[in-house]
Design an enzyme around this catalytic site. Structure first.
Site, PDB file in Angstrom:
ATOM      1  N   HIS A  42       0.797  -1.236   0.000  1.00  0.00           N
ATOM      2  CA  HIS A  42       0.000   0.000   0.000  1.00  0.00           C
ATOM      3  C   HIS A  42       0.828   1.285   0.000  1.00  0.00           C
ATOM      4  CE1 HIS A  42      -3.579  -2.348   0.682  1.00  0.00           C
ATOM      5  NE2 HIS A  42      -3.199  -2.756   1.867  1.00  0.00           N
ATOM      6  N   ASP A  87      -2.761 -11.170  -1.434  1.00  0.00           N
ATOM      7  CA  ASP A  87      -3.209 -10.579  -0.166  1.00  0.00           C
ATOM      8  C   ASP A  87      -4.710 -10.306  -0.312  1.00  0.00           C
ATOM      9  OD1 ASP A  87      -1.658  -8.574   2.145  1.00  0.00           O
ATOM     10  OD2 ASP A  87      -3.733  -8.067   1.636  1.00  0.00           O
ATOM     11  N   HIS A 128      -6.279  -7.808   0.484  1.00  0.00           N
ATOM     12  CA  HIS A 128      -6.498  -6.400   0.137  1.00  0.00           C
ATOM     13  C   HIS A 128      -5.976  -6.084  -1.262  1.00  0.00           C
ATOM     14  CE1 HIS A 128      -6.412  -6.421   4.633  1.00  0.00           C
ATOM     15  NE2 HIS A 128      -7.487  -5.676   4.441  1.00  0.00           N
ATOM     16  N   ASP A 140      -3.479 -12.849   4.780  1.00  0.00           N
ATOM     17  CA  ASP A 140      -4.771 -12.449   5.350  1.00  0.00           C
ATOM     18  C   ASP A 140      -5.934 -12.936   4.493  1.00  0.00           C
ATOM     19  OD1 ASP A 140      -4.068 -10.717   3.321  1.00  0.00           O
ATOM     20  OD2 ASP A 140      -4.194  -8.890   4.536  1.00  0.00           O
TER      21      ASP A 140
HETATM   22  O1  V1P Z   1      -9.859   0.692   7.324  1.00  0.00           O
HETATM   23  C1  V1P Z   1      -8.855   1.281   7.704  1.00  0.00           C
HETATM   24  C2  V1P Z   1      -8.805   2.767   7.956  1.00  0.00           C
HETATM   25  C3  V1P Z   1     -10.077   3.461   8.232  1.00  0.00           C
HETATM   26  N1  V1P Z   1      -9.570   4.612   7.466  1.00  0.00           N
HETATM   27  C4  V1P Z   1     -10.433   5.365   6.660  1.00  0.00           C
HETATM   28  C5  V1P Z   1      -8.597   3.702   6.835  1.00  0.00           C
HETATM   29  N2  V1P Z   1      -7.678   0.636   7.937  1.00  0.00           N
HETATM   30  C6  V1P Z   1      -7.504  -0.788   7.830  1.00  0.00           C
HETATM   31  C7  V1P Z   1      -6.145  -1.041   7.192  1.00  0.00           C
HETATM   32  C8  V1P Z   1      -5.920  -2.446   6.724  1.00  0.00           C
HETATM   33  C9  V1P Z   1      -4.510  -2.595   6.165  1.00  0.00           C
HETATM   34  C10 V1P Z   1      -4.193  -3.931   5.494  1.00  0.00           C
HETATM   35  C11 V1P Z   1      -2.727  -4.017   5.113  1.00  0.00           C
HETATM   36  C12 V1P Z   1      -2.335  -5.179   4.219  1.00  0.00           C
HETATM   37  O2  V1P Z   1      -2.971  -5.168   2.968  1.00  0.00           O
HETATM   38  C13 V1P Z   1      -0.811  -5.163   3.893  1.00  0.00           C
HETATM   39  C14 V1P Z   1       0.128  -5.236   5.037  1.00  0.00           C
HETATM   40  O3  V1P Z   1      -2.674  -6.416   4.802  1.00  0.00           O
HETATM   41  C15 V1P Z   1      -7.568  -1.358   9.205  1.00  0.00           C
HETATM   42  C16 V1P Z   1      -8.412  -2.356   9.683  1.00  0.00           C
HETATM   43  C17 V1P Z   1      -9.429  -3.103   8.929  1.00  0.00           C
HETATM   44  N3  V1P Z   1     -10.199  -3.929   9.623  1.00  0.00           N
HETATM   45  O4  V1P Z   1      -9.566  -2.959   7.761  1.00  0.00           O
HETATM   46  N4  V1P Z   1      -6.783  -0.998  10.217  1.00  0.00           N
HETATM   47  C18 V1P Z   1      -7.129  -1.744  11.293  1.00  0.00           C
HETATM   48  N5  V1P Z   1      -8.102  -2.603  10.966  1.00  0.00           N
HETATM   49  C19 V1P Z   1      -6.483  -1.667  12.596  1.00  0.00           C
HETATM   50  C20 V1P Z   1      -6.890  -2.524  13.624  1.00  0.00           C
HETATM   51  C21 V1P Z   1      -6.264  -2.426  14.872  1.00  0.00           C
HETATM   52  C22 V1P Z   1      -5.249  -1.502  15.082  1.00  0.00           C
HETATM   53  C23 V1P Z   1      -4.837  -0.684  14.056  1.00  0.00           C
HETATM   54  C24 V1P Z   1      -5.458  -0.761  12.804  1.00  0.00           C
HETATM   55 ZN    ZN Z   2      -3.858  -7.296   3.451  1.00  0.00          ZN
HETATM   56 CA    CA Z   3      -4.593  -8.652  -3.382  1.00  0.00          CA
END
Ligand code: V1P
Ligand code: ZN
Ligand code: CA
Length: 394
Positions: free
Chosen positions: A147, A182, A184, A278
């Site tokens: 990302h 992945d 995502h 994931d």
């Molecule tokens: O959805 C978001 C935020 C809300 N904002 C508008 C953006 N963030 C997600 C990020 C997911 C990242 C995935 C990375 C990868 O593709 C590559 C390493 O796997 C997010 C989520 C979710 N459930 O989507 N952040 C978190 N959960 C989170 C949970 C606990 C602590 C910190 C972040």
């Molecule tokens: Zn991911």
């Molecule tokens: Ca993907």
């Protein structure tokens, strides 16, 4: 010996930097770099190291990273510590306050620059091993941060080691294929090469949430099938958006015919596979339902084309599942997946595998895909992707 079902031995280089294991995103964060040390523990105890060349890496230098970062963002990353943090500058580059804050995607990590330099250094060294012809498959499980953009962090990723590795591969190979399993969308890599005819990107991902939230946002929200690239890169961006609940059989029904077509039409000289774990069943963030074997089938299939292959990590938030998966995929790389026993050997991290009965292959509980993934829906996604790829012929 590492004999392979298709009769050809692969020279595999495996990059591991123990300096990553202690990096801490904060107590509430889902990204746990220790999962790479756990993977290494399994790889070691399953005795897979003698079949590979184990290489310690050096961190990427500031000059190397300067090629993919804006000057502003590079200086911020280099100088940022929890002590020097200033909200205005950091927020401009999407770095949130301190790691204690709940749900702060990109915290100010202690040793942030060193962490980035190390995971990027691994991917860079792996790309060089392929480019020089020294190895057929190169592995860096700490990379795959798909990302990150040149001027800002996103989704736990601060610097895009994949972009760095692909740029390095382009010095040796005319055409590079990037595949992203992945859960995502691989938005950062896609954006960087959207108009570049030498690189084709293909991301398979969850699009929209499962359950009641079917039409609501699933991070990062991009990656629809209509998103096909631009200019010289038109139809060299491929997106395969899927619904929550995708299982092994459904994933294979899409992955195999689509990638067979991509290989035939784009004819890459090297492949980079981001193996984000994931997309496995039971992940804390992803809502797919793949088994370790189903996930690894993607590695096995792309490996079978005998094209130089770079394997990278990525997401993966149920860390025992992640380590099982990446260890098994390391076995696939060396051609020994049929030989490693299911019982996890003693190695110091075994307590993490209690919930999966100390077995490498854990049970996929939910069977069958989400009711929303009807045959008609599956045919639609596959046909739309195939139509996009076939546009490359013209
Ligand atoms: O959805 C978001 C935020 C809300 N904002 C508008 C953006 N963030 C997600 C990020 C997911 C990242 C995935 C990375 C990868 O593709 C590559 C390493 O796997 C997010 C989520 C979710 N459930 O989507 N952040 C978190 N959960 C989170 C949970 C606990 C602590 C910190 C972040
Ligand atoms: Zn991911
Ligand atoms: Ca993907």
């Amino acid at each position: 010996s590492s004999s392979c079902p298709d009769g050809r031995k692969r020279r595999v280089c495996y990059y591991y930097d123990p300096g990553i294991a202690n990096v801490d995103y904060g107590a509430h964060h889902v990204m746990v770099p220790r999962r790479v040390a756990m993977t290494h523990g399994l790889v070691t105890s399953y005795k897979l190291l003698p079949d590979m060349e184990l290489l310690r890496t050096r961190p990427a230098t500031e000059d190397e990273l300067a090629g993919i970062l804006t000057d502003d963002y590079r200086r911020l990353l280099r100088d940022l510590t929890p002590g020097t943090y200033r909200a205005d500058t950091a927020r401009r580059h999407h770095i949130g306050a301190l790691s204690g804050d709940k749900r702060n995607d990109n915290p100010v990590i202690d040793g942030l620059w060193d962490y980035c330099a190390r995971y990027a250094g691994g991917s860079l060294a792996a790309a060089r091993a392929l480019g020089s012809g020294k190895s057929d498959i190169a592995i860096n499980w700490s990379g795959g941060m798909h990302h990150a953009c040149s001027g800002e962090a996103s989704g736990f990723c601060y610097v895009n080691d994949i972009v760095l590795a692909i740029r390095e591969l382009l010095a040796a190979f005319p055409r590079v294929l990037y595949v992203d399993i992945d859960v995502h969308h691989g938005d950062g890599v896609e954006k960087y090469f959207a108009a570049d005819g030498r690189v084709m990107t293909a991301s398979f991902h969850q699009y929209g949430r499962g359950g009641k939230g079917g039409d609501t946002f699933f991070f990062p929200g991009t990656g629809s099938a209509e998103d096909v690239g631009e200019g010289a890169g038109k139809y060299r961006t491929l997106n395969v958006p899927m619904k929550a609940g995708m299982d092994d059989a459904g994933y294979r029904e899409l992955f195999v015919p689509i990638m067979r077509e991509v290989m035939g039409v784009f004819r890459p000289d090297a492949i980079v596979l981001q193996c984000g774990a994931d997309s496995l069943s039971g992940d804390k963030l992803g809502e797919f339902n793949l088994s370790v074997r189903g996930h690894a089938e993607c590695v096995r299939y792309l490996r079978s084309f005998n094209v130089p292959l770079l394997l990278l990590g990525g997401g993966g938030y149920t860390i025992n599942h992640v380590a099982s998966c990446w260890c098994y995929e390391t076995a696939v790389a060396v051609g020994k997946e049929k030989e490693i026993p299911d019982d996890i050997p003693h190695h110091g991290y075994e307590h993490y595998y209690k919930d999966q009965g100390y077995k490498l292959h854990y049970g996929v509980t939910k069977v069958g895909r989400n009711a929303a993934s009807t045959k008609e829906h599956m045919d639609n996604i596959r046909n739309e992707a195939l139509k996009n790829v076939q546009n490359l012929h013209e």
